[in-house]
Motif scaffolding. Sequence first.
Motif, PDB file in Angstrom:
ATOM      1  N   ALA A 153     141.928  -9.267 -21.734  1.00 18.17           N
ATOM      2  CA  ALA A 153     143.149  -9.245 -22.469  1.00 18.17           C
ATOM      3  C   ALA A 153     144.083  -8.621 -21.477  1.00 18.17           C
ATOM      4  N   LYS A 154     143.810  -7.442 -20.944  1.00 19.84           N
ATOM      5  CA  LYS A 154     144.642  -6.365 -20.363  1.00 19.84           C
ATOM      6  C   LYS A 154     144.921  -7.080 -19.018  1.00 19.84           C
ATOM      7  N   ASN A 155     143.980  -7.775 -18.405  1.00 21.73           N
ATOM      8  CA  ASN A 155     144.005  -8.292 -17.087  1.00 21.73           C
ATOM      9  C   ASN A 155     144.912  -9.674 -16.959  1.00 21.73           C
ATOM     10  N   ARG A 156     144.957 -10.155 -18.228  1.00 19.31           N
ATOM     11  CA  ARG A 156     145.842 -11.581 -18.163  1.00 19.31           C
ATOM     12  C   ARG A 156     147.310 -11.240 -17.478  1.00 19.31           C
TER      13      ARG A 156
ATOM     14  N   ILE B 290     114.449 -20.139  -1.063  1.00 18.39           N
ATOM     15  CA  ILE B 290     113.346 -20.377  -1.977  1.00 18.39           C
ATOM     16  C   ILE B 290     113.813 -20.924  -3.209  1.00 18.39           C
ATOM     17  N   ASN B 291     114.478 -22.069  -3.070  1.00 18.63           N
ATOM     18  CA  ASN B 291     115.049 -22.969  -4.144  1.00 18.63           C
ATOM     19  C   ASN B 291     115.570 -22.238  -5.388  1.00 18.63           C
ATOM     20  N   VAL B 292     116.442 -21.469  -5.268  1.00 16.54           N
ATOM     21  CA  VAL B 292     117.074 -20.468  -6.184  1.00 16.54           C
ATOM     22  C   VAL B 292     118.751 -20.776  -6.048  1.00 16.54           C
ATOM     23  N   GLU B 293     118.966 -21.259  -7.041  1.00 18.19           N
ATOM     24  CA  GLU B 293     120.763 -21.607  -6.950  1.00 18.19           C
ATOM     25  C   GLU B 293     121.511 -20.332  -7.145  1.00 18.19           C
ATOM     26  N   LYS B 294     122.623 -20.117  -6.376  1.00 19.55           N
ATOM     27  CA  LYS B 294     123.126 -19.066  -6.350  1.00 19.55           C
ATOM     28  C   LYS B 294     124.747 -19.110  -7.139  1.00 19.55           C
ATOM     29  N   GLN B 295     124.941 -18.424  -7.703  1.00 20.46           N
ATOM     30  CA  GLN B 295     126.287 -18.473  -8.872  1.00 20.46           C
ATOM     31  C   GLN B 295     126.980 -17.066  -8.938  1.00 20.46           C
ATOM     32  N   PRO B 296     128.294 -16.883  -8.187  1.00 21.49           N
ATOM     33  CA  PRO B 296     128.904 -15.846  -8.282  1.00 21.49           C
ATOM     34  C   PRO B 296     129.416 -15.985  -9.611  1.00 21.49           C
ATOM     35  N   ILE B 297     129.599 -14.789 -10.531  1.00 20.14           N
ATOM     36  CA  ILE B 297     130.216 -14.647 -11.751  1.00 20.14           C
ATOM     37  C   ILE B 297     131.217 -13.282 -11.616  1.00 20.14           C
ATOM     38  N   LEU B 298     132.292 -13.464 -12.719  1.00 23.97           N
ATOM     39  CA  LEU B 298     133.277 -12.062 -12.972  1.00 23.97           C
ATOM     40  C   LEU B 298     132.820 -11.429 -13.983  1.00 23.97           C
ATOM     41  N   LEU B 299     133.207 -10.064 -13.963  1.00 25.97           N
ATOM     42  CA  LEU B 299     133.068  -9.046 -14.811  1.00 25.97           C
ATOM     43  C   LEU B 299     134.136  -9.376 -15.994  1.00 25.97           C
ATOM     44  N   ASN B 300     133.824  -9.029 -17.235  1.00 25.50           N
ATOM     45  CA  ASN B 300     135.024  -8.898 -18.319  1.00 25.50           C
ATOM     46  C   ASN B 300     135.727 -10.040 -18.134  1.00 25.50           C
ATOM     47  N   ASP B 301     135.004 -11.294 -18.279  1.00 27.35           N
ATOM     48  CA  ASP B 301     135.947 -12.789 -17.861  1.00 27.35           C
ATOM     49  C   ASP B 301     135.152 -13.480 -18.669  1.00 27.35           C
ATOM     50  N   SER B 302     135.938 -14.527 -19.492  1.00 28.05           N
ATOM     51  CA  SER B 302     135.248 -15.659 -20.560  1.00 28.05           C
ATOM     52  C   SER B 302     134.885 -16.788 -19.631  1.00 28.05           C
ATOM     53  N   SER B 303     135.078 -16.675 -18.553  1.00 33.85           N
ATOM     54  CA  SER B 303     134.726 -17.936 -17.357  1.00 33.85           C
ATOM     55  C   SER B 303     133.066 -17.769 -17.484  1.00 33.85           C
ATOM     56  N   PHE B 304     132.404 -16.721 -17.691  1.00 33.97           N
ATOM     57  CA  PHE B 304     130.906 -16.503 -17.849  1.00 33.97           C
ATOM     58  C   PHE B 304     130.549 -17.268 -19.207  1.00 33.97           C
ATOM     59  N   ASP B 305     131.166 -17.444 -20.321  1.00 37.40           N
ATOM     60  CA  ASP B 305     130.695 -18.057 -21.369  1.00 37.40           C
ATOM     61  C   ASP B 305     130.602 -19.584 -21.285  1.00 37.40           C
ATOM     62  N   VAL B 306     131.784 -20.081 -20.674  1.00 40.27           N
ATOM     63  CA  VAL B 306     131.675 -21.409 -20.264  1.00 40.27           C
ATOM     64  C   VAL B 306     130.284 -21.840 -19.106  1.00 40.27           C
ATOM     65  N   PHE B 307     130.124 -20.805 -18.128  1.00 41.07           N
ATOM     66  CA  PHE B 307     129.114 -21.325 -17.519  1.00 41.07           C
ATOM     67  C   PHE B 307     127.749 -20.967 -17.852  1.00 41.07           C
ATOM     68  N   ILE B 308     127.418 -20.164 -18.879  1.00 39.06           N
ATOM     69  CA  ILE B 308     126.272 -20.140 -19.567  1.00 39.06           C
ATOM     70  C   ILE B 308     126.052 -21.007 -20.621  1.00 39.06           C
ATOM     71  N   LYS B 309     127.201 -21.657 -21.160  1.00 41.00           N
ATOM     72  CA  LYS B 309     126.797 -22.696 -22.136  1.00 41.00           C
ATOM     73  C   LYS B 309     126.577 -23.753 -21.604  1.00 41.00           C
ATOM     74  N   ASP B 310     127.060 -24.044 -20.345  1.00 38.50           N
ATOM     75  CA  ASP B 310     126.967 -25.239 -19.601  1.00 38.50           C
ATOM     76  C   ASP B 310     125.511 -25.193 -18.996  1.00 38.50           C
ATOM     77  N   LEU B 311     125.135 -24.058 -18.324  1.00 35.23           N
ATOM     78  CA  LEU B 311     123.742 -23.961 -18.105  1.00 35.23           C
ATOM     79  C   LEU B 311     122.643 -23.833 -18.885  1.00 35.23           C
ATOM     80  N   GLY B 312     122.742 -23.537 -20.110  1.00 27.60           N
ATOM     81  CA  GLY B 312     121.717 -23.596 -21.349  1.00 27.60           C
ATOM     82  C   GLY B 312     120.472 -23.101 -20.734  1.00 27.60           C
ATOM     83  N   PRO B 313     120.279 -21.857 -20.364  1.00 22.83           N
ATOM     84  CA  PRO B 313     119.028 -21.073 -19.997  1.00 22.83           C
ATOM     85  C   PRO B 313     118.141 -21.016 -21.016  1.00 22.83           C
ATOM     86  N   ASP B 314     116.892 -21.301 -20.639  1.00 19.42           N
ATOM     87  CA  ASP B 314     115.691 -21.023 -21.870  1.00 19.42           C
ATOM     88  C   ASP B 314     115.512 -19.498 -21.946  1.00 19.42           C
ATOM     89  N   ALA B 315     115.869 -18.623 -20.646  1.00 26.32           N
ATOM     90  CA  ALA B 315     115.435 -17.201 -20.519  1.00 26.32           C
ATOM     91  C   ALA B 315     116.595 -16.710 -19.529  1.00 26.32           C
TER      92      ALA B 315
END
Length: 410
Positions: free
Chosen positions: A407-410, A56-81
């Motif tokens: 930080a604990k998981n590093r 149905i033309n929806v892109e799938k993107q796995p993410i991690l819990l408690n991980d700053s990789s999500f910050d990079v992902f969402i900044k790059d995506l730049g969603p309107d909502a």
Amino acid sequence: MKKKLLIIGLVWPEPKSSAAGSRMLQLVEQFQNQGYVITFSSAAKTSPNTYDLSSINVEKQPILLNDSSFDVFIKDLGPDAVLFDRFMTEEQYGWRVAEHCPDALRILDTEDFHGLRKAREEALKQNEVVSTAHLQNAITKREIASIYRCDLSLIISEAEMDILISQFKIDKSLLYYLPFLLDPISEDNIEKLPNFENRQHFITIGNFLHAPNYDAILYLKQTIWPLIRKQLPKTEIHIYGAYESQKVSQLNNKKEGFLIKGFAKDVNEVMQNAKVCLAPLRFGAGLKGKLIDAMQNGTPCVMTEIAAEGIFGELETNGFVNVDAEAFVEKVILLYNNSEIWEQKQQNGFEVLRKRFEKTEFESDFAKIIAELSNNLNAYRENNFIGQLLMHQSMQSSKYMSKWIEAKNR
């Protein structure tokens, strides 16, 4: 440039496993109709029942819990909502969205009022009537905090809208009633459904991992079904659901006609074969997908008040609503044996679907409110001081707990 929507799912959509999965795909369709390009992300694992979002033309993107990789992902995506699937995902990711995409519209799809479900479960365990004390549980507090932190929360049931507004005094502007959004059923399809004489036995269906469903099956097994079998000794009840566990499997008893059928590959087929659907739910919240499935397939129901909540409004039900076990069984027998009553209840179900759940009744207004919020977001947020308060750093325990775990998981 097309608008972008990020959906953060508690799980990957499984429309054949749960009503929540079907609901999510309905929302995807609505936002696509509004011109959004959609990315669906989740930290959950996939399963064999996971829906193919690429179809149905929806892109799938796995993410991690408690991980700053999500910050990079969402900044790059730049969603309107951003749409959060249940309050737990807003707790995990809402602060990250607010930090890195502060101008993105934040929407919470509650799925159902989890705090209400918990209140009813606790009251049942304590053999008490649900009270304000039950409602003011920890889950309710977390969920309402999430509602305030978001710009708009989608509420699936009118009954839950009323509780949130009247008991918890939440401003109506933060809430939006949006039930199941269904395609109309054609008269041709209705005429093709098996009639009273060509159906037999009973059915119930629901994800076995969902606590209200498992409790209902036990209640059927121990209380309701023995009473039915005394009067209809040749009938069977067919119990369908995803994620059958050993504790569910061991309830199967062919001699008693109590049959655990497991995952239904085609809910329409099994529902059309049954004469009556049973929904003896003793706690829960939201709208019950099993009742929608039953009405779409012309299968009348006998249900509890909790099962029926939010479905029928002022219209006649597609069966009978009873709480007391003996009265419940009395109506089951009547509906199973009386073709005239059965056919009337079937027609009631079709009317309910037409008047309360056809998506065309909701699409334009929903698109309008999303557009208004997007275009006037700062003004809307200025009127939600409690939301601003909860976003203040002194109130963000989830944020700092997440940073500590990372930080604990590093």
